[in-house]
Design a protein around this motif. Structure first.
Motif, PDB file in Angstrom:
ATOM      1  N   LYS A   2     -24.819 -41.365  -1.216  1.00 42.60           N
ATOM      2  CA  LYS A   2     -25.584 -42.186  -2.136  1.00 42.60           C
ATOM      3  C   LYS A   2     -24.699 -42.700  -3.270  1.00 42.60           C
ATOM      4  O   LYS A   2     -24.001 -41.935  -3.908  1.00 42.60           O
ATOM      5  N   ARG A   3     -24.735 -44.010  -3.490  1.00 37.04           N
ATOM      6  CA  ARG A   3     -23.949 -44.607  -4.565  1.00 37.04           C
ATOM      7  C   ARG A   3     -24.661 -44.422  -5.900  1.00 37.04           C
ATOM      8  O   ARG A   3     -25.868 -44.236  -5.955  1.00 37.04           O
ATOM      9  N   LYS A   4     -23.896 -44.522  -6.963  1.00 32.81           N
ATOM     10  CA  LYS A   4     -24.445 -44.476  -8.313  1.00 32.81           C
ATOM     11  C   LYS A   4     -24.488 -45.894  -8.866  1.00 32.81           C
ATOM     12  O   LYS A   4     -23.726 -46.764  -8.425  1.00 32.81           O
ATOM     13  N   LEU A   5     -25.360 -46.123  -9.853  1.00 36.30           N
ATOM     14  CA  LEU A   5     -25.452 -47.447 -10.455  1.00 36.30           C
ATOM     15  C   LEU A   5     -24.099 -47.913 -10.977  1.00 36.30           C
ATOM     16  O   LEU A   5     -23.743 -49.084 -10.848  1.00 36.30           O
ATOM     17  N   ALA A   6     -23.343 -46.995 -11.563  1.00 36.67           N
ATOM     18  CA  ALA A   6     -22.035 -47.343 -12.135  1.00 36.67           C
ATOM     19  C   ALA A   6     -21.050 -47.823 -11.072  1.00 36.67           C
ATOM     20  O   ALA A   6     -20.054 -48.465 -11.403  1.00 36.67           O
ATOM     21  N   GLU A   7     -21.320 -47.529  -9.821  1.00 32.85           N
ATOM     22  CA  GLU A   7     -20.433 -47.928  -8.732  1.00 32.85           C
ATOM     23  C   GLU A   7     -20.770 -49.309  -8.167  1.00 32.85           C
ATOM     24  O   GLU A   7     -20.011 -49.850  -7.361  1.00 32.85           O
ATOM     25  N   LEU A   8     -21.895 -49.881  -8.571  1.00 31.18           N
ATOM     26  CA  LEU A   8     -22.307 -51.188  -8.070  1.00 31.18           C
ATOM     27  C   LEU A   8     -21.579 -52.299  -8.821  1.00 31.18           C
ATOM     28  O   LEU A   8     -21.313 -52.185 -10.016  1.00 31.18           O
ATOM     29  N   SER A   9     -21.286 -53.376  -8.125  1.00 35.40           N
ATOM     30  CA  SER A   9     -20.670 -54.537  -8.772  1.00 35.40           C
ATOM     31  C   SER A   9     -21.720 -55.217  -9.639  1.00 35.40           C
ATOM     32  O   SER A   9     -22.927 -55.010  -9.480  1.00 35.40           O
ATOM     33  N   LEU A  10     -21.257 -56.064 -10.541  1.00 31.49           N
ATOM     34  CA  LEU A  10     -22.169 -56.809 -11.393  1.00 31.49           C
ATOM     35  C   LEU A  10     -23.126 -57.649 -10.552  1.00 31.49           C
ATOM     36  O   LEU A  10     -24.328 -57.699 -10.816  1.00 31.49           O
ATOM     37  N   LYS A  11     -22.609 -58.273  -9.508  1.00 35.03           N
ATOM     38  CA  LYS A  11     -23.448 -59.093  -8.627  1.00 35.03           C
ATOM     39  C   LYS A  11     -24.538 -58.232  -7.960  1.00 35.03           C
ATOM     40  O   LYS A  11     -25.692 -58.643  -7.855  1.00 35.03           O
ATOM     41  N   GLU A  12     -24.161 -57.032  -7.521  1.00 30.16           N
ATOM     42  CA  GLU A  12     -25.145 -56.133  -6.906  1.00 30.16           C
ATOM     43  C   GLU A  12     -26.190 -55.701  -7.932  1.00 30.16           C
ATOM     44  O   GLU A  12     -27.386 -55.622  -7.615  1.00 30.16           O
ATOM     45  N   LEU A  13     -25.753 -55.420  -9.147  1.00 37.56           N
ATOM     46  CA  LEU A  13     -26.702 -55.015 -10.200  1.00 37.56           C
ATOM     47  C   LEU A  13     -27.681 -56.135 -10.520  1.00 37.56           C
ATOM     48  O   LEU A  13     -28.883 -55.895 -10.665  1.00 37.56           O
ATOM     49  N   TRP A  14     -27.186 -57.363 -10.619  1.00 37.42           N
ATOM     50  CA  TRP A  14     -28.069 -58.476 -10.925  1.00 37.42           C
ATOM     51  C   TRP A  14     -29.064 -58.731  -9.802  1.00 37.42           C
ATOM     52  O   TRP A  14     -30.188 -59.154 -10.050  1.00 37.42           O
ATOM     53  N   ARG A  15     -28.683 -58.484  -8.561  1.00 40.45           N
ATOM     54  CA  ARG A  15     -29.615 -58.625  -7.434  1.00 40.45           C
ATOM     55  C   ARG A  15     -30.684 -57.531  -7.483  1.00 40.45           C
ATOM     56  O   ARG A  15     -31.847 -57.781  -7.184  1.00 40.45           O
ATOM     57  N   LEU A  16     -30.263 -56.333  -7.839  1.00 47.25           N
ATOM     58  CA  LEU A  16     -31.187 -55.199  -7.928  1.00 47.25           C
ATOM     59  C   LEU A  16     -32.119 -55.331  -9.133  1.00 47.25           C
ATOM     60  O   LEU A  16     -33.270 -54.896  -9.087  1.00 47.25           O
ATOM     61  N   PHE A  17     -31.615 -55.954 -10.210  1.00 48.29           N
ATOM     62  CA  PHE A  17     -32.373 -56.077 -11.455  1.00 48.29           C
ATOM     63  C   PHE A  17     -32.424 -57.546 -11.906  1.00 48.29           C
ATOM     64  O   PHE A  17     -31.813 -57.918 -12.905  1.00 48.29           O
ATOM     65  N   PRO A  18     -33.174 -58.386 -11.186  1.00 48.86           N
ATOM     66  CA  PRO A  18     -33.232 -59.806 -11.547  1.00 48.86           C
ATOM     67  C   PRO A  18     -34.017 -60.021 -12.841  1.00 48.86           C
ATOM     68  O   PRO A  18     -34.760 -59.139 -13.290  1.00 48.86           O
ATOM     69  N   ILE A  19     -33.861 -61.208 -13.398  1.00 48.00           N
ATOM     70  CA  ILE A  19     -34.689 -61.603 -14.531  1.00 48.00           C
ATOM     71  C   ILE A  19     -36.107 -61.771 -14.006  1.00 48.00           C
ATOM     72  O   ILE A  19     -36.342 -62.481 -13.025  1.00 48.00           O
ATOM     73  N   ILE A  20     -37.020 -61.105 -14.650  1.00 45.61           N
ATOM     74  CA  ILE A  20     -38.444 -61.214 -14.316  1.00 45.61           C
ATOM     75  C   ILE A  20     -39.172 -61.477 -15.623  1.00 45.61           C
ATOM     76  O   ILE A  20     -38.947 -60.778 -16.612  1.00 45.61           O
ATOM     77  N   LEU A  21     -40.017 -62.481 -15.652  1.00 49.69           N
ATOM     78  CA  LEU A  21     -40.854 -62.736 -16.823  1.00 49.69           C
ATOM     79  C   LEU A  21     -42.296 -62.475 -16.451  1.00 49.69           C
ATOM     80  O   LEU A  21     -42.720 -62.759 -15.328  1.00 49.69           O
ATOM     81  N   THR A  22     -43.036 -61.953 -17.401  1.00 46.06           N
ATOM     82  CA  THR A  22     -44.448 -61.665 -17.172  1.00 46.06           C
ATOM     83  C   THR A  22     -45.231 -61.929 -18.452  1.00 46.06           C
ATOM     84  O   THR A  22     -44.658 -61.905 -19.550  1.00 46.06           O
ATOM     85  N   ALA A  23     -46.509 -62.172 -18.303  1.00 44.77           N
ATOM     86  CA  ALA A  23     -47.359 -62.390 -19.479  1.00 44.77           C
ATOM     87  C   ALA A  23     -47.330 -61.154 -20.370  1.00 44.77           C
ATOM     88  O   ALA A  23     -47.101 -60.028 -19.896  1.00 44.77           O
ATOM     89  N   HIS A  24     -47.568 -61.374 -21.647  1.00 47.10           N
ATOM     90  CA  HIS A  24     -47.546 -60.278 -22.609  1.00 47.10           C
ATOM     91  C   HIS A  24     -48.530 -59.177 -22.187  1.00 47.10           C
ATOM     92  O   HIS A  24     -49.639 -59.457 -21.753  1.00 47.10           O
ATOM     93  N   GLN A  25     -48.093 -57.939 -22.323  1.00 46.87           N
ATOM     94  CA  GLN A  25     -48.921 -56.774 -21.982  1.00 46.87           C
ATOM     95  C   GLN A  25     -49.168 -55.945 -23.249  1.00 46.87           C
ATOM     96  O   GLN A  25     -48.210 -55.585 -23.945  1.00 46.87           O
ATOM     97  N   ASP A  26     -50.418 -55.636 -23.524  1.00 47.25           N
ATOM     98  CA  ASP A  26     -50.735 -54.835 -24.712  1.00 47.25           C
ATOM     99  C   ASP A  26     -50.106 -53.448 -24.666  1.00 47.25           C
ATOM    100  O   ASP A  26     -49.812 -52.865 -25.709  1.00 47.25           O
ATOM    101  N   CYS A  27     -49.846 -52.922 -23.467  1.00 48.65           N
ATOM    102  CA  CYS A  27     -49.268 -51.585 -23.333  1.00 48.65           C
ATOM    103  C   CYS A  27     -47.846 -51.513 -23.883  1.00 48.65           C
ATOM    104  O   CYS A  27     -47.361 -50.425 -24.213  1.00 48.65           O
ATOM    105  N   TRP A  28     -47.169 -52.642 -24.045  1.00 55.49           N
ATOM    106  CA  TRP A  28     -45.793 -52.616 -24.525  1.00 55.49           C
ATOM    107  C   TRP A  28     -45.684 -51.997 -25.914  1.00 55.49           C
ATOM    108  O   TRP A  28     -44.731 -51.280 -26.195  1.00 55.49           O
TER     109      TRP A  28
END
Length: 189
Positions: A2-28
């Motif tokens: 199993k790889r660690k997050l620190a071992e992933l390339s920047l490109k792999e990290l951005w694919r795993l964690f894309p920009i996601i926008l969502t409507a405001h949530q009161d729970c924040w």
């Protein structure tokens, strides 16, 4: 193996964690309060802990990531707090003499339910508070910021650096306006 997050390339990290926008949530707001409580319990000697970023601005879409600014007295060395912050589940992502940035809620399977970015800085290094307050007080400007983020979202969904870079001029402009309008609100006496 199993790889660690620190071992992933920047490109792999951005694919795993894309920009996601969502409507405001009161729970924040509650997520911030709970996390600030955890941080305060483990770091009682720090100064102000503030909810910053778009999740702190009601009525606009945001990345569902709670940004936290934690200010410490200038007599304290930021690096002295790093271990205690990491014990709260954070990973150090970047550091320099004036700031250390931490993330929490990133896993090899993608985002956890709650995601936090903690920005550790010295007291008075708090421009984010002026930007937040200006947008909270100016709904039309907050909506302009939301539209800018929508325009950048698809183009830079897998490139956080460019997404952030292209918001920079807008943020600088309205941070300055906030500092003029709210002069001294967050200065240390």
């Amino acid at each position: 193996m199993k790889r660690k997050l620190a071992e992933l390339s920047l490109k792999e990290l951005w694919r795993l964690f894309p920009i996601i926008l969502t409507a405001h949530q009161d729970c924040w707001a509650n997520w911030f309060k709970e996390e600030a409580g955890l941080l305060r319990e483990n770091l009682p000697d720090v100064g102000r802990i503030s909810h910053i970023g778009s999740t702190a601005i009601k009525g606009i879409w945001a990345k569902p990531i709670i940004d936290i600014l934690m200010e410490v007295p200038r007599k304290e060395r930021l690096s002295n707090l790093q271990g205690r912050i990491e014990k709260c589940g954070y990973i150090c992502m970047a550091e320099n003499n004036c700031r250390i940035d931490f993330n929490k809620g990133y896993t090899l399977q993608g985002f956890a339910e709650q995601i936090f970015h903690l920005h550790l800085s010295y007291e008075g290094d708090n421009d984010e508070l002026y930007f937040r307050d200006y947008l909270q007080a100016n709904t039309a400007i907050a909506k302009e910021y939301e539209q800018l983020k929508f325009n950048l979202w698809e183009q830079y969904k897998y490139d956080r650096d460019m997404y952030t870079l292209h918001k920079g001029d807008f943020i600088k402009q309205y941070t300055q306006k906030g500092k003029q309008l709210l002069a001294g609100r967050y200065s240390n006496k």
